[in-house]
Design a protein around this motif. Structure first.
Motif, PDB file in Angstrom:
ATOM      1  N   GLU A  24       0.840  -1.197   0.000  1.00  0.00           N
ATOM      2  CA  GLU A  24       0.000   0.000   0.000  1.00  0.00           C
ATOM      3  C   GLU A  24       0.872   1.243   0.000  1.00  0.00           C
ATOM      4  O   GLU A  24       1.188   1.805   1.048  1.00  0.00           O
ATOM      5  N   CYS A  28      -1.316   6.087  -2.481  1.00  0.00           N
ATOM      6  CA  CYS A  28      -2.673   5.554  -2.646  1.00  0.00           C
ATOM      7  C   CYS A  28      -3.623   6.118  -1.592  1.00  0.00           C
ATOM      8  O   CYS A  28      -4.840   5.962  -1.709  1.00  0.00           O
ATOM      9  N   ASP A  32      -7.598   1.139  -2.104  1.00  0.00           N
ATOM     10  CA  ASP A  32      -7.067  -0.060  -2.748  1.00  0.00           C
ATOM     11  C   ASP A  32      -6.333   0.333  -4.025  1.00  0.00           C
ATOM     12  O   ASP A  32      -6.825   1.146  -4.816  1.00  0.00           O
ATOM     13  N   CYS A  33      -5.153  -0.251  -4.216  1.00  0.00           N
ATOM     14  CA  CYS A  33      -4.330  -0.030  -5.410  1.00  0.00           C
ATOM     15  C   CYS A  33      -3.849  -1.378  -5.932  1.00  0.00           C
ATOM     16  O   CYS A  33      -3.748  -2.338  -5.173  1.00  0.00           O
ATOM     17  N   TYR A  50       3.632  -6.377 -11.558  1.00  0.00           N
ATOM     18  CA  TYR A  50       2.243  -6.264 -11.114  1.00  0.00           C
ATOM     19  C   TYR A  50       1.572  -7.631 -11.064  1.00  0.00           C
ATOM     20  O   TYR A  50       1.778  -8.480 -11.933  1.00  0.00           O
ATOM     21  N   ALA A  93     -11.324   3.336  -5.827  1.00  0.00           N
ATOM     22  CA  ALA A  93      -9.980   2.794  -5.660  1.00  0.00           C
ATOM     23  C   ALA A  93      -9.020   3.699  -6.428  1.00  0.00           C
ATOM     24  O   ALA A  93      -9.404   4.746  -6.938  1.00  0.00           O
ATOM     25  N   SER A  94      -7.764   3.296  -6.496  1.00  0.00           N
ATOM     26  CA  SER A  94      -6.761   4.129  -7.141  1.00  0.00           C
ATOM     27  C   SER A  94      -5.772   3.229  -7.889  1.00  0.00           C
ATOM     28  O   SER A  94      -5.510   2.108  -7.437  1.00  0.00           O
ATOM     29  N   PRO A  95      -5.248   3.651  -9.031  1.00  0.00           N
ATOM     30  CA  PRO A  95      -5.420   4.949  -9.672  1.00  0.00           C
ATOM     31  C   PRO A  95      -6.545   4.928 -10.695  1.00  0.00           C
ATOM     32  O   PRO A  95      -7.177   3.900 -10.932  1.00  0.00           O
ATOM     33  N   TYR A 184      -3.440   9.526  -9.240  1.00  0.00           N
ATOM     34  CA  TYR A 184      -3.811   8.976  -7.935  1.00  0.00           C
ATOM     35  C   TYR A 184      -4.558   9.961  -7.040  1.00  0.00           C
ATOM     36  O   TYR A 184      -4.854   9.631  -5.893  1.00  0.00           O
TER      37      TYR A 184
END
Length: 202
Positions: A24, A28, A32-33, A50, A93-95, A184
């Motif tokens: 995290e 962010c 959630d990211c 990722y 959430a982000s981004p 973000y």
């Protein structure tokens, strides 16, 4: 014995902090990211691995990044506010990410994407707007440039070019056909803004 205990404790704290940063990032802001691990860092870019992730997106053809992002954001915001088959509100959430595929005559296909929060990744509600769809991204390698301020057409183009030049300098192979930009922060956050551009490993 006490010194040994302190050394072990310090090591555990360091590992815990590292895991926290990985899972995290501070930019962010508690949202959630997508989960990633930094595998390499050089002055000009960060290499990230990722994990697979799910997003909801819409594609808009335009000659303006800003215009396409604004239009796409409105559609996606309606989706998380309840314009989905279950009629539920979904947390932000982000981004907000944008996949950019250049087209002839100066236009691009801009696919504006909302990251789906973890609680909804395995059971994502279907959008009622037919121009929206759910996209599943596989595990991937991304080369990431980071910068502050506000994103604009000019800034996106300059930062993407800067990142491509860095990749070329370091001899890194990446997908040439498209790139990503990611923001973000909400518009009202003036200080400490965080933006990124991504190139995907070939």
């Amino acid at each position: 014995m006490k010194m040994k205990f302190l050394v072990v404790l310090a090591a555990l704290i360091t590992l815990s902090l590292a895991a926290s940063i990985r899972d995290e990032p501070s930019f962010c802001h508690g949202l959630d990211c997508p989960k990633y691990t930094v595998t390499r860092k050089i002055d000009d870019y960060e290499e990230r691995q990722y994990e697979p992730s799910k997003w909801v997106g819409t594609t808009i053809t335009s000659d303006s990044y800003s215009q396409a992002t604004e239009e796409g954001f409105k559609k996606l915001f309606d989706y998380i506010e309840g314009a989905n088959k279950d009629g539920i509100k979904i947390p932000m959430a982000s981004p907000v990410a944008v996949k950019i595929v250049p087209l002839p005559q100066g236009q691009s296909n801009y696919t504006v994407l909302f990251f789906v929060p973890f609680a909804y990744q395995s059971n994502t509600s279907i959008p009622t707007d037919p121009t929206l769809s759910i996209a599943s991204l596989p595990a991937l390698t991304a080369y990431v440039g980071q910068f502050g301020g506000y994103m604009s057409d000019k800034v996106e183009q300059e930062e993407t070019t800067k990142l491509k030049n860095a990749m070329t300098k370091y001899g890194v192979q990446f997908v040439q056909q498209y790139s990503f930009a990611a923001g973000y922060d909400p518009p009202f956050r003036v200080i400490g803004r965080h933006n990124e551009v991504w190139l995907i490993g070939a």
